[in-house]
Design an enzyme around this catalytic site. Structure first.
Site, PDB file in Angstrom:
ATOM      1  N   CYS A   1       2.766 -21.920  30.106  1.00  0.00           N
ATOM      2  CA  CYS A   1       1.341 -21.724  29.813  1.00  0.00           C
ATOM      3  C   CYS A   1       0.677 -22.950  29.190  1.00  0.00           C
ATOM      4  O   CYS A   1      -0.365 -23.421  29.662  1.00  0.00           O
ATOM      5  CB  CYS A   1       1.149 -20.488  28.939  1.00  0.00           C
ATOM      6  SG  CYS A   1       1.824 -20.608  27.259  1.00  0.00           S
TER       7      CYS A   1
ATOM      8  N   HIS B   1       0.682 -17.710  23.677  1.00  0.00           N
ATOM      9  CA  HIS B   1       0.228 -17.805  25.066  1.00  0.00           C
ATOM     10  C   HIS B   1      -1.186 -18.371  25.107  1.00  0.00           C
ATOM     11  O   HIS B   1      -1.976 -18.182  24.177  1.00  0.00           O
ATOM     12  CB  HIS B   1       0.251 -16.436  25.749  1.00  0.00           C
ATOM     13  CG  HIS B   1      -0.031 -16.506  27.225  1.00  0.00           C
ATOM     14  ND1 HIS B   1       0.814 -17.129  28.110  1.00  0.00           N
ATOM     15  CD2 HIS B   1      -1.091 -16.070  27.961  1.00  0.00           C
ATOM     16  CE1 HIS B   1       0.306 -17.055  29.334  1.00  0.00           C
ATOM     17  NE2 HIS B   1      -0.849 -16.418  29.274  1.00  0.00           N
TER      18      HIS B   1
ATOM     19  N   HIS C   1      -4.035 -18.983  34.321  1.00  0.00           N
ATOM     20  CA  HIS C   1      -2.921 -19.190  33.383  1.00  0.00           C
ATOM     21  C   HIS C   1      -1.595 -19.074  34.112  1.00  0.00           C
ATOM     22  O   HIS C   1      -1.507 -18.568  35.234  1.00  0.00           O
ATOM     23  CB  HIS C   1      -2.996 -18.200  32.212  1.00  0.00           C
ATOM     24  CG  HIS C   1      -2.703 -16.766  32.579  1.00  0.00           C
ATOM     25  ND1 HIS C   1      -2.126 -15.881  31.705  1.00  0.00           N
ATOM     26  CD2 HIS C   1      -2.922 -16.046  33.716  1.00  0.00           C
ATOM     27  CE1 HIS C   1      -1.995 -14.693  32.261  1.00  0.00           C
ATOM     28  NE2 HIS C   1      -2.467 -14.760  33.487  1.00  0.00           N
TER      29      HIS C   1
END
Length: 384
Positions: free
Chosen positions: A296, A344, A356
């Site tokens: 990420c 994240h 993402h």
């Protein structure tokens, strides 16, 4: 910009983002209804399908959190290794210089021996590893020329500096070894979480996997509806700003400055988003920074680098690399961070959606920022 983030009480959010306790009941209700409708019987003692899904999601999230720790340790290891290499190179150069200084001392001793200016054992001591004791004991320094004294001074100055550098290199090597241990620990943690998740999924029957996919589809639809609501709110807010600007007579010097800043950010954000879109379909691989795969924070770092902005490697540092804004004011290009441990991140594209790298086993994709509910959204940061 502060280099260290102040700890926040668990459950809090910044810049107008709601707390988990105030998360929308609608999304929760949809999830609960879907779970009730699809619940698997647990009379045989096996966990329900929903319990399996939650455990798998938790394991993937824990794996991603461990990945960010791995990324931080890897980055630290790389920097420390470079520092150690630099120190060892410096020590090698200093040792060479020290040997040259010893050779000079040896030539002076040899000359004194040939001329009879010093006893035969003078040469032996001057060529020894540490002739200082001999200088002190025999008052030989008093019989040396200024050039010879200078050579002796340079020798011992260089010897002292070399010893300090060797000690510094030794300490850096110890630190590097400890960091490498942290790196291996984080790596093992990631691998263990992923292994546990795969084991759980492998026990599902084909029917259970189909029902699980149906539950996930319902959750995605609920997230999409929530994203659409945010898009409407942002559109209304933007319209209100435009109307207010029109009533104020168009622009002022301050407004003009803001407009120029907005334009500059929009240009950079467009480049970052173009890069992110080009990565859609590439696999999530923990610790990866491209170009074939990403995790990420590796994706967001690479996207903004394409726009000429250098972001730190980890989510923990990226969250401090810009200006925090409210979710209602989020603009394309902003970074959306998730979970209390900030494990994240995605890049906002507008209309409640983001690009993402979701989790192990998945691919870079567009998805609602509400994919896991509103409560997991931690903050929004504008990086440039």
């Amino acid at each position: 910009m502060a280099s260290h983030r102040k700890s926040r009480p668990a459950g809090t959010r910044v810049a107008g983002i709601r707390t988990p306790a105030l998360a929308t009941a609608a999304l929760t209700s949809v999830a609960l209804l879907s779970q009730s409708a699809n619940a698997a019987p647990a009379a045989d003692g096996k966990p329900s399908l929903e319990e399996v899904e939650k455990k798998v999601d938790d394991l993937y999230r824990q794996a991603e959190s461990a990945t960010e720790k791995y990324n931080a340790a890897k980055e630290k290891t790389t920097k420390q290794r470079k520092n150690v290499d630099t120190l060892l190179d410096d020590v090698a150069k200093r040792m060479q210089k020290l040997n040259e200084e010893r050779d000079r001392l040896g030539s002076f001793a040899a000359a004194q021996y040939r001329t009879g200016a010093a006893a035969p054992d003078t040469a032996t001591f001057l060529l020894a590893d540490s002739p200082q004791d001999y200088f002190d004991q025999t008052q030989l320094m008093g019989r040396l020329t200024s050039r010879q004294k200078s050579a002796v001074d340079e020798y011992f100055t260089e010897q002292s500096a070399t010893m300090k550098k060797r000690q510094e290199a030794s300490r850096s090597l110890e630190t590097l070894t400890a960091t490498q241990s942290d790196l291996q620990t984080a790596k093992s943690a990631v691998q263990k979480k992923l292994s546990d998740a795969r084991e759980l999924l492998s026990k599902l029957t084909a029917e259970e996997k189909a029902r699980l996919a149906a539950i996930q589809k319902q959750q995605q639809e609920a997230a999409a509806r929530k994203a659409a609501e945010l898009a409407k709110q942002q559109a209304a807010a933007e319209k209100a700003k435009e109307e207010a600007a029109a009533q104020d007579g168009g622009s002022t010097s301050g407004a003009g400055s803001t407009s120029a800043g907005d334009s500059s950010y929009a240009t950079k954000a467009e480049k970052a988003l173009a890069f992110a879109r080009a990565q859609i379909g590439k696999p999530y691989v923990w610790g990866a920074t491209g170009p074939e795969s990403y995790d990420c924070s590796g994706l967001t770092q690479a996207a903004w680098k394409a726009a000429g902005v250098d972001l730190p490697r980890t989510t923990y540092d990226q969250v401090n690399a810009g200006t925090t804004v409210s979710l209602a004011d989020a603009r394309p290009g902003d970074l959306i961070f998730f979970y209390d441990d900030i494990s994240h991140v995605g890049i906002y594209i507008g209309n409640g959606m983001m690009i993402h790298a979701p989790k192990p086993g998945a691919y870079v994709r567009e998805e609602s920022i509400y994919y896991g509910g509103e409560s997991i959204i931690h903050s929004v940061v504008r990086p440039a």
